[in-house]
Write a protein that holds these residues in place. Structure first.
Motif, PDB file in Angstrom:
ATOM      1  N   CYS A  60       0.798  -1.229   0.000  1.00  0.00           N
ATOM      2  CA  CYS A  60       0.000   0.000   0.000  1.00  0.00           C
ATOM      3  C   CYS A  60       0.830   1.279   0.000  1.00  0.00           C
ATOM      4  O   CYS A  60       0.259   2.375   0.020  1.00  0.00           O
ATOM      5  N   HIS A  61       2.141   1.163   0.008  1.00  0.00           N
ATOM      6  CA  HIS A  61       2.952   2.391   0.089  1.00  0.00           C
ATOM      7  C   HIS A  61       4.311   2.157  -0.565  1.00  0.00           C
ATOM      8  O   HIS A  61       5.208   1.571   0.047  1.00  0.00           O
ATOM      9  N   VAL A  62       4.443   2.591  -1.810  1.00  0.00           N
ATOM     10  CA  VAL A  62       5.744   2.521  -2.489  1.00  0.00           C
ATOM     11  C   VAL A  62       5.998   3.848  -3.208  1.00  0.00           C
ATOM     12  O   VAL A  62       5.100   4.675  -3.365  1.00  0.00           O
ATOM     13  N   HIS A  63       7.251   4.027  -3.603  1.00  0.00           N
ATOM     14  CA  HIS A  63       7.624   5.144  -4.473  1.00  0.00           C
ATOM     15  C   HIS A  63       8.432   4.556  -5.628  1.00  0.00           C
ATOM     16  O   HIS A  63       9.641   4.381  -5.525  1.00  0.00           O
ATOM     17  N   LEU A  64       7.739   4.227  -6.721  1.00  0.00           N
ATOM     18  CA  LEU A  64       8.408   3.537  -7.834  1.00  0.00           C
ATOM     19  C   LEU A  64       9.465   4.401  -8.514  1.00  0.00           C
ATOM     20  O   LEU A  64      10.383   3.879  -9.145  1.00  0.00           O
ATOM     21  N   VAL A 171      -5.171  10.824  -3.299  1.00  0.00           N
ATOM     22  CA  VAL A 171      -4.459  12.038  -2.900  1.00  0.00           C
ATOM     23  C   VAL A 171      -3.553  11.678  -1.738  1.00  0.00           C
ATOM     24  O   VAL A 171      -3.987  11.025  -0.788  1.00  0.00           O
ATOM     25  N   LYS A 172      -2.296  12.085  -1.822  1.00  0.00           N
ATOM     26  CA  LYS A 172      -1.366  11.873  -0.715  1.00  0.00           C
ATOM     27  C   LYS A 172      -1.110  13.207  -0.038  1.00  0.00           C
ATOM     28  O   LYS A 172      -0.687  14.167  -0.678  1.00  0.00           O
ATOM     29  N   LEU A 173      -1.393  13.258   1.259  1.00  0.00           N
ATOM     30  CA  LEU A 173      -1.156  14.472   2.049  1.00  0.00           C
ATOM     31  C   LEU A 173      -0.046  14.207   3.057  1.00  0.00           C
ATOM     32  O   LEU A 173       0.230  13.051   3.399  1.00  0.00           O
ATOM     33  N   GLU A 232      -0.334   6.800   7.179  1.00  0.00           N
ATOM     34  CA  GLU A 232       0.914   6.104   6.876  1.00  0.00           C
ATOM     35  C   GLU A 232       1.939   6.365   7.986  1.00  0.00           C
ATOM     36  O   GLU A 232       2.071   7.495   8.439  1.00  0.00           O
ATOM     37  N   HIS A 233       2.639   5.341   8.404  1.00  0.00           N
ATOM     38  CA  HIS A 233       3.767   5.373   9.367  1.00  0.00           C
ATOM     39  C   HIS A 233       3.326   5.344  10.843  1.00  0.00           C
ATOM     40  O   HIS A 233       3.803   4.552  11.596  1.00  0.00           O
ATOM     41  N   PHE A 234       2.472   6.278  11.260  1.00  0.00           N
ATOM     42  CA  PHE A 234       1.944   6.409  12.646  1.00  0.00           C
ATOM     43  C   PHE A 234       2.994   6.097  13.730  1.00  0.00           C
ATOM     44  O   PHE A 234       2.790   5.297  14.632  1.00  0.00           O
ATOM     45  N   SER A 304       5.703  -1.008   2.159  1.00  0.00           N
ATOM     46  CA  SER A 304       7.156  -1.115   2.343  1.00  0.00           C
ATOM     47  C   SER A 304       7.819   0.270   2.317  1.00  0.00           C
ATOM     48  O   SER A 304       8.938   0.420   2.764  1.00  0.00           O
ATOM     49  N   ASP A 305       7.113   1.292   1.806  1.00  0.00           N
ATOM     50  CA  ASP A 305       7.715   2.613   1.543  1.00  0.00           C
ATOM     51  C   ASP A 305       8.980   2.450   0.694  1.00  0.00           C
ATOM     52  O   ASP A 305       9.925   3.242   0.810  1.00  0.00           O
ATOM     53  N   ALA A 306       9.000   1.410  -0.135  1.00  0.00           N
ATOM     54  CA  ALA A 306      10.185   1.127  -0.950  1.00  0.00           C
ATOM     55  C   ALA A 306      10.517   2.309  -1.847  1.00  0.00           C
ATOM     56  O   ALA A 306       9.633   2.999  -2.352  1.00  0.00           O
TER      57      ALA A 306
HETATM   58 ZN   LIG Z   1       6.410   7.275   1.477  1.00  0.00          ZN
END
Ligand SMILES: [Zn+2]
Length: 396
Positions: A60-64, A171-173, A232-234, A304-306
């Motif tokens: 649910c969380h990557v940066h390709l 939307v990512k805030l 995300e992260h919390f 993974s925030d990969a």
């Molecule tokens: Zn991220």
């Protein structure tokens, strides 16, 4: 380029959103979807798998667009558009080769991943299905290097409309500061409740989902009370933020693997001193917050925030599965967080094996719902009904 297969017959499969184990199962596929499921002798021509079938993983969380170097901000600044697009493709391939069949990209420079999402997800290319977000931050805020900029409720609403026009689905805030952006801190609240309310309200009218980056407790509470779909992260989940999470029923997306990979990296001294100090400071709080969220029964999904510092694409979900286990989540619930919950958060027809859902399947030797560490050795990955065969992987 991958090739479509008509279906698989397996020793057993985890079926439905409960991941119910059923023996001697076959699944058939057409046009990338699961068309039929049965037991016993199935139609002819199916692939035989002597092990277990599970749903493909949902990250649910990557940066390709980012590749996990020591300084990703400098890395991005140095890439020309063609090289950037090649990096997106190669990072997407690395995700698929570790069993991830759906990713949510939470921010890329100039929306490069938003613009590529359809071509990546639509054909026979070796990559997961991509759900892409457009990011919005303040001009000097965390993530400003991959976001539209806004200050005040009106500008946030306008930026959300621009995100919708770009073709993004999310939307990512950034409700708080972060680790990798100079001059911001994870403990610093970055958006006002009025800005969050304006952004979420506008997103709702445009049928966009909202993901909020938030480390500090105040930022987590503000984002949840504004009605975001996921936080995300919390990292600093204090009593008030925990109460807000339970009231809202939104997803908390754990990305703890990104922090542990950075903290454990042999060459972590190559990162900027400011970034390194911030990651070390907040790491124990993030681990404790995940354990608190598990104990409180919060709705959890996984990312993974990969792409972030020392966090390359591939195998992050397997490491994250172990983190969930360490935090006290039973194996079956951890596997659901990696699959079922992620699909529900993304509103994607994947995440569990059922007729009418996408043919996103993982073939492993033994049942991963009994021990999620078994996800480390996928041998077949099916994405949109297309087969990728993988060599056995040395256990580590
Ligand atoms: Zn991220």
């Amino acid at each position: 380029v991958l090739h479509a297969i008509p279906g698989i017959h397996a020793r057993s499969a985890l079926l439905g959103p409960d991941l119910r184990p059923v023996d001697d199962v076959w699944l058939t596929f057409a046009d990338g979807m699961i068309t039929d499921i049965g037991s016993g002798a199935g139609p002819s021509g199916l692939l035989e798998w002597p092990g277990v079938l599970a749903p493909g993983l949902v990250d649910c969380h990557v940066h390709l667009a980012m590749s996990g170097s020591a300084d990703v901000v400098a890395e991005l600044a140095s890439l020309d558009p063609e090289t950037l697009r090649a990096a997106v493709r190669s990072n997407a391939r690395a995700q698929l080769r570790s069993g991830v069949t759906t990713v949510r990209d939470l921010g890329s420079p100039d929306d490069v991943v938003v613009h590529m999402a359809r071509e990546l997800s639509g054909g026979t290319e070796e990559c997961p299905t991509v759900v892409a977000a457009g990011a919005i931050s303040s001009p000097d805020g965390h993530g400003n290097f991959l976001a539209r900029h806004a200050v005040g409720p009106e500008e946030y609403s306008a930026a959300v409309r621009a995100v919708a026009e770009s073709g993004a689905r999310v939307v990512k805030l950034f409700a708080t500061g972060g680790v990798i952006t100079a001059g911001t801190t994870p403990g610093g609240v970055q958006m006002s409740p009025a800005e969050l309310a304006a952004a979420v309200g506008t997103a709702r009218t445009l049928d966009l989902r909202v993901a909020a980056h938030a480390h500090a407790g105040g930022g987590i509470s503000n984002a949840l009370r504004a009605g975001v779909d996921s936080v995300e992260h919390f990292s600093y989940l204090d009593d008030d933020a925990l109460a807000a999470a339970r009231e809202a029923g939104s997803w908390l997306v754990s990305t703890l693997v990104a922090t542990t990979r950075f903290v454990d990296a042999d060459d972590r001294e190559l990162a900027t001193p400011e970034t390194l100090a911030k990651i070390i400071e907040h790491a124990p709080f993030e681990a404790r917050s995940l354990a608190r969220a598990v104990a409180a029964g919060c709705r959890l999904a996984v990312g993974s925030d990969a792409g972030t510092t020392f966090n390359p694409h591939g195998w992050g979900m397997q490491e994250q599965a172990v983190r969930l286990r360490d935090a006290g989540l039973p194996d079956r619930a951890a596997l659901r967080a990696l699959t079922v919950e992620g699909a529900a958060l993304l509103d994607e027809p994947t995440g569990w094996l059922e007729v009418g859902r996408r043919a996103d399947v993982l073939a492993v030797p033994e049942d991963p719902a009994e021990d999620v560490r078994r996800l480390r050795d996928p041998r077949l990955v099916v994405t949109r009904g297309l087969l990728l065969e993988l060599p056995p992987r040395a256990q580590s």
